[in-house]
Scaffold this motif. Structure first.
Motif, PDB file in Angstrom:
ATOM      1  N   LYS A 174      -0.157  35.179 -38.918  1.00  8.87           N
ATOM      2  CA  LYS A 174       0.987  34.237 -38.457  1.00  8.87           C
ATOM      3  C   LYS A 174       2.338  34.733 -39.021  1.00  8.87           C
ATOM      4  O   LYS A 174       2.081  35.649 -40.284  1.00  8.87           O
ATOM      5  CB  LYS A 174       0.622  32.946 -38.688  1.00  8.87           C
ATOM      6  N   ARG A 175       3.413  34.458 -38.460  1.00  6.07           N
ATOM      7  CA  ARG A 175       4.758  34.800 -38.772  1.00  6.07           C
ATOM      8  C   ARG A 175       5.633  33.771 -39.292  1.00  6.07           C
ATOM      9  O   ARG A 175       5.803  32.677 -38.567  1.00  6.07           O
ATOM     10  CB  ARG A 175       5.265  35.707 -37.807  1.00  6.07           C
ATOM     11  N   THR A 213      -0.411  33.738 -43.270  1.00  9.14           N
ATOM     12  CA  THR A 213       1.007  33.689 -42.698  1.00  9.14           C
ATOM     13  C   THR A 213       1.864  34.700 -43.635  1.00  9.14           C
ATOM     14  O   THR A 213       1.766  34.673 -44.860  1.00  9.14           O
ATOM     15  CB  THR A 213       1.724  32.273 -43.136  1.00  9.14           C
ATOM     16  N   HIS A 214       2.317  35.586 -42.932  1.00 12.34           N
ATOM     17  CA  HIS A 214       3.259  36.665 -43.430  1.00 12.34           C
ATOM     18  C   HIS A 214       4.549  35.971 -43.469  1.00 12.34           C
ATOM     19  O   HIS A 214       5.323  35.790 -42.326  1.00 12.34           O
ATOM     20  CB  HIS A 214       3.239  37.906 -42.603  1.00 12.34           C
ATOM     21  N   HIS A 215       5.072  35.864 -44.749  1.00 18.70           N
ATOM     22  CA  HIS A 215       6.466  35.130 -45.106  1.00 18.70           C
ATOM     23  C   HIS A 215       7.544  36.451 -45.134  1.00 18.70           C
ATOM     24  O   HIS A 215       7.382  37.042 -46.246  1.00 18.70           O
ATOM     25  CB  HIS A 215       6.529  34.091 -46.110  1.00 18.70           C
ATOM     26  N   VAL A 216       8.453  36.505 -44.719  1.00 17.45           N
ATOM     27  CA  VAL A 216       9.760  37.451 -44.840  1.00 17.45           C
ATOM     28  C   VAL A 216      11.121  36.843 -45.058  1.00 17.45           C
ATOM     29  O   VAL A 216      11.302  36.043 -44.048  1.00 17.45           O
ATOM     30  CB  VAL A 216       9.590  38.544 -44.049  1.00 17.45           C
ATOM     31  N   TYR A 218       8.264  43.184 -38.932  1.00 20.14           N
ATOM     32  CA  TYR A 218       9.623  42.352 -38.910  1.00 20.14           C
ATOM     33  C   TYR A 218      10.684  43.144 -38.638  1.00 20.14           C
ATOM     34  O   TYR A 218      11.497  42.669 -37.717  1.00 20.14           O
ATOM     35  CB  TYR A 218       9.544  41.875 -40.404  1.00 20.14           C
ATOM     36  N   GLN A 219      10.916  44.354 -39.375  1.00 19.53           N
ATOM     37  CA  GLN A 219      12.279  44.810 -39.016  1.00 19.53           C
ATOM     38  C   GLN A 219      12.254  45.540 -37.710  1.00 19.53           C
ATOM     39  O   GLN A 219      13.379  45.643 -36.939  1.00 19.53           O
ATOM     40  CB  GLN A 219      12.432  45.947 -40.238  1.00 19.53           C
ATOM     41  N   TYR A 220      11.265  46.301 -37.154  1.00 17.74           N
ATOM     42  CA  TYR A 220      11.183  46.463 -35.722  1.00 17.74           C
ATOM     43  C   TYR A 220      11.826  45.447 -34.759  1.00 17.74           C
ATOM     44  O   TYR A 220      12.453  45.752 -33.739  1.00 17.74           O
ATOM     45  CB  TYR A 220       9.736  46.891 -35.295  1.00 17.74           C
ATOM     46  N   ASN A 221      11.251  44.314 -34.968  1.00 18.63           N
ATOM     47  CA  ASN A 221      12.083  43.480 -34.239  1.00 18.63           C
ATOM     48  C   ASN A 221      13.570  42.998 -34.252  1.00 18.63           C
ATOM     49  O   ASN A 221      13.777  42.200 -33.355  1.00 18.63           O
ATOM     50  CB  ASN A 221      11.323  41.864 -34.415  1.00 18.63           C
ATOM     51  N   THR A 222      13.989  43.574 -35.392  1.00 15.35           N
ATOM     52  CA  THR A 222      15.225  43.173 -35.351  1.00 15.35           C
ATOM     53  C   THR A 222      16.421  44.190 -34.667  1.00 15.35           C
ATOM     54  O   THR A 222      17.315  44.203 -34.433  1.00 15.35           O
ATOM     55  CB  THR A 222      15.753  43.454 -36.911  1.00 15.35           C
ATOM     56  N   GLY A 223      15.592  45.480 -34.052  1.00 10.89           N
ATOM     57  CA  GLY A 223      16.200  46.414 -33.380  1.00 10.89           C
ATOM     58  C   GLY A 223      16.518  47.738 -34.238  1.00 10.89           C
ATOM     59  O   GLY A 223      17.069  48.425 -33.947  1.00 10.89           O
ATOM     60  N   ARG A 224      16.473  47.551 -35.612  1.00 10.44           N
ATOM     61  CA  ARG A 224      16.881  48.480 -36.735  1.00 10.44           C
ATOM     62  C   ARG A 224      15.446  48.930 -37.455  1.00 10.44           C
ATOM     63  O   ARG A 224      15.071  48.282 -38.310  1.00 10.44           O
ATOM     64  CB  ARG A 224      17.722  48.116 -37.500  1.00 10.44           C
ATOM     65  N   VAL A 225      14.836  49.951 -36.707  1.00  8.12           N
ATOM     66  CA  VAL A 225      13.660  50.418 -37.398  1.00  8.12           C
ATOM     67  C   VAL A 225      13.996  51.054 -38.736  1.00  8.12           C
ATOM     68  O   VAL A 225      14.895  51.645 -39.281  1.00  8.12           O
ATOM     69  CB  VAL A 225      12.811  51.386 -36.352  1.00  8.12           C
ATOM     70  N   PRO A 226      12.779  51.030 -39.648  1.00  4.93           N
ATOM     71  CA  PRO A 226      12.973  51.244 -41.142  1.00  4.93           C
ATOM     72  C   PRO A 226      12.519  52.693 -41.076  1.00  4.93           C
ATOM     73  O   PRO A 226      11.521  53.082 -40.499  1.00  4.93           O
ATOM     74  CB  PRO A 226      12.043  50.373 -41.995  1.00  4.93           C
ATOM     75  N   ARG A 227      13.140  53.538 -41.966  1.00  7.37           N
ATOM     76  CA  ARG A 227      12.657  54.748 -42.496  1.00  7.37           C
ATOM     77  C   ARG A 227      12.198  54.699 -43.738  1.00  7.37           C
ATOM     78  O   ARG A 227      12.812  54.690 -44.841  1.00  7.37           O
ATOM     79  CB  ARG A 227      13.846  55.972 -42.134  1.00  7.37           C
ATOM     80  N   VAL A 263      14.894  42.157 -49.747  1.00 11.84           N
ATOM     81  CA  VAL A 263      14.018  41.435 -48.680  1.00 11.84           C
ATOM     82  C   VAL A 263      12.882  40.921 -49.540  1.00 11.84           C
ATOM     83  O   VAL A 263      12.289  41.834 -50.402  1.00 11.84           O
ATOM     84  CB  VAL A 263      13.542  42.298 -47.664  1.00 11.84           C
ATOM     85  N   ALA A 264      12.283  39.919 -49.411  1.00 11.53           N
ATOM     86  CA  ALA A 264      11.153  39.441 -49.863  1.00 11.53           C
ATOM     87  C   ALA A 264      10.210  38.853 -49.192  1.00 11.53           C
ATOM     88  O   ALA A 264      10.406  38.565 -47.941  1.00 11.53           O
ATOM     89  CB  ALA A 264      11.369  38.041 -50.931  1.00 11.53           C
ATOM     90  N   GLN A 265       8.661  39.324 -49.530  1.00  8.19           N
ATOM     91  CA  GLN A 265       7.713  39.164 -48.428  1.00  8.19           C
ATOM     92  C   GLN A 265       6.497  38.457 -49.357  1.00  8.19           C
ATOM     93  O   GLN A 265       6.298  38.816 -50.311  1.00  8.19           O
ATOM     94  CB  GLN A 265       7.225  40.311 -47.526  1.00  8.19           C
ATOM     95  N   TRP A 266       5.916  37.803 -48.686  1.00  4.25           N
ATOM     96  CA  TRP A 266       4.621  37.118 -49.272  1.00  4.25           C
ATOM     97  C   TRP A 266       3.533  36.756 -48.077  1.00  4.25           C
ATOM     98  O   TRP A 266       3.981  36.336 -47.125  1.00  4.25           O
ATOM     99  CB  TRP A 266       4.865  35.982 -50.019  1.00  4.25           C
ATOM    100  N   GLY A 267       2.188  37.011 -48.364  1.00  3.08           N
ATOM    101  CA  GLY A 267       1.193  36.478 -47.085  1.00  3.08           C
ATOM    102  C   GLY A 267       0.507  37.683 -47.044  1.00  3.08           C
ATOM    103  O   GLY A 267      -0.696  37.556 -46.957  1.00  3.08           O
ATOM    104  N   ALA A 268       0.713  38.895 -46.923  1.00  2.00           N
ATOM    105  CA  ALA A 268      -0.098  40.168 -46.754  1.00  2.00           C
ATOM    106  C   ALA A 268      -0.831  40.425 -47.797  1.00  2.00           C
ATOM    107  O   ALA A 268      -2.007  40.938 -47.620  1.00  2.00           O
ATOM    108  CB  ALA A 268       0.767  41.259 -46.405  1.00  2.00           C
ATOM    109  N   ASN A 269      -0.451  40.090 -49.041  1.00  2.00           N
ATOM    110  CA  ASN A 269      -1.213  40.138 -50.227  1.00  2.00           C
ATOM    111  C   ASN A 269      -2.432  39.070 -50.351  1.00  2.00           C
ATOM    112  O   ASN A 269      -3.467  39.197 -51.014  1.00  2.00           O
ATOM    113  CB  ASN A 269      -0.446  39.888 -51.541  1.00  2.00           C
TER     114      ASN A 269
END
Length: 282
Positions: free
Chosen positions: A26-27, A177-180, A59-68, A154-160
């Motif tokens: 979940k997101r 749940t993936h928290h970002v 997450y970032q793909y959904n912002t329209g600015r893909v990460p490299r 950016v902080a993330q938690w949940g994938a772990n």
């Protein structure tokens, strides 16, 4: 935000990866308003699972600015993986370079072209026992001070929780749940007019890591340790502990090894003399 410069390979990767990610987690995604709509920038992200690059990229793909992302240069030469890395615009890091800044030249170029470069400043999965960010490496700070671009923590938690660090099997149930949470740009302006020495880079990196840690505290509703986990310091302490444990054993073993030697040599002389007398008697 308008989607821009995503390209075939990134869209193809999204088609492959998004369905299982949506099914597995979940997101709880916040802070997208801090992702710049235009211009080059850096995101600095904590790292606590082997699958969080995919979850964060979603997450970032959904912002329209893909990460490299930065990745080892060798991955770009291997068949389909290499084609996908090149096609999605990931950035090779040439670790054999003796010039630290040259190793990140491709990242600098990407930022100057208006791309987003995603850094994991810790350089590897966190080894903090409770999953907090460790001390960071200076790569993100180098690129940020060279380009003066925005640095978005950016902080993330949940994938772990789905796949803990170094675990071999995922914990699928209950559904995680993936928290970002992305924050406002880190203020590094105080470093811009200073010489880019190791101490300055270390100080700027600490500012970036502190911003990430504050965001993770907000996600987790807990306070992080006052002193971040330092793998280098821990390795030094571990060597000291190992030496302290082994030195008494070595000293205890040394005495029995040296004492028998005179006796063995004496026995050899006695045996040689006996053989000589026996030969003379014959």
């Amino acid at each position: 935000m308008p989607r821009r410069r995503i390209g075939f390979w990134y869209r193809f990767a999204a088609v492959l990866c998004k369905p299982p990610l949506v099914a597995l987690i979940k997101r709880d995604w916040r802070g997208m308003e801090h992702i710049p709509a235009e211009g080059g920038f850096i995101t600095a992200v904590n790292h606590n699972s082997h699958i969080d690059p995919f979850a964060y990229a979603h997450y970032q793909y959904n912002t329209g600015r893909v990460p490299r992302f930065l990745a080892k240069s060798g991955l770009f030469r291997k068949g389909f993986v290499g084609a996908a890395m090149r096609g999605t615009g990931q950035i090779p890091v040439y670790r054999e370079s003796t010039d630290a800044l040259s190793a990140f030249r491709a990242a600098i170029d990407a930022v100057e072209r208006g791309e987003c470069v995603a850094f994991y400043p810790e350089g590897t999965l966190t080894r903090d026992p409770d999953g907090w960010p460790m001390t960071g490496k200076t790569g993100a700070a180098r690129v940020a001070l060279q380009t003066k671009c925005p640095v978005i923590p950016v902080a993330q938690w949940g994938a772990n929780e789905l796949l803990p660090p170094y675990a071999k099997k995922p914990n699928l149930l209950p559904r995680k749940t993936h928290h970002v949470l992305a924050g406002p740009p880190v203020d590094l302006s105080g470093f811009y007019d200073r010489e880019m020495t190791p101490d300055v880079l270390k100080e700027a990196t600490e500012v970036i890591m502190a911003a990430i840690t504050r965001l993770l505290e907000e996600i987790r509703g807990e306070r992080a340790p006052e002193t971040p986990y330092d793998p280098r310091r821990e390795r030094i302490e571990q060597r000291r502990r190992t030496q302290a444990q082994t030195e008494p054993q070595v000293r205890g073993q040394a005495q029995p090894q040296t004492e028998p030697q005179p006796q063995v040599r004496g026995q050899a002389r006695t045996q040689g003399k006996a053989r000589q007398e026996e030969g003379q008697s014959k």
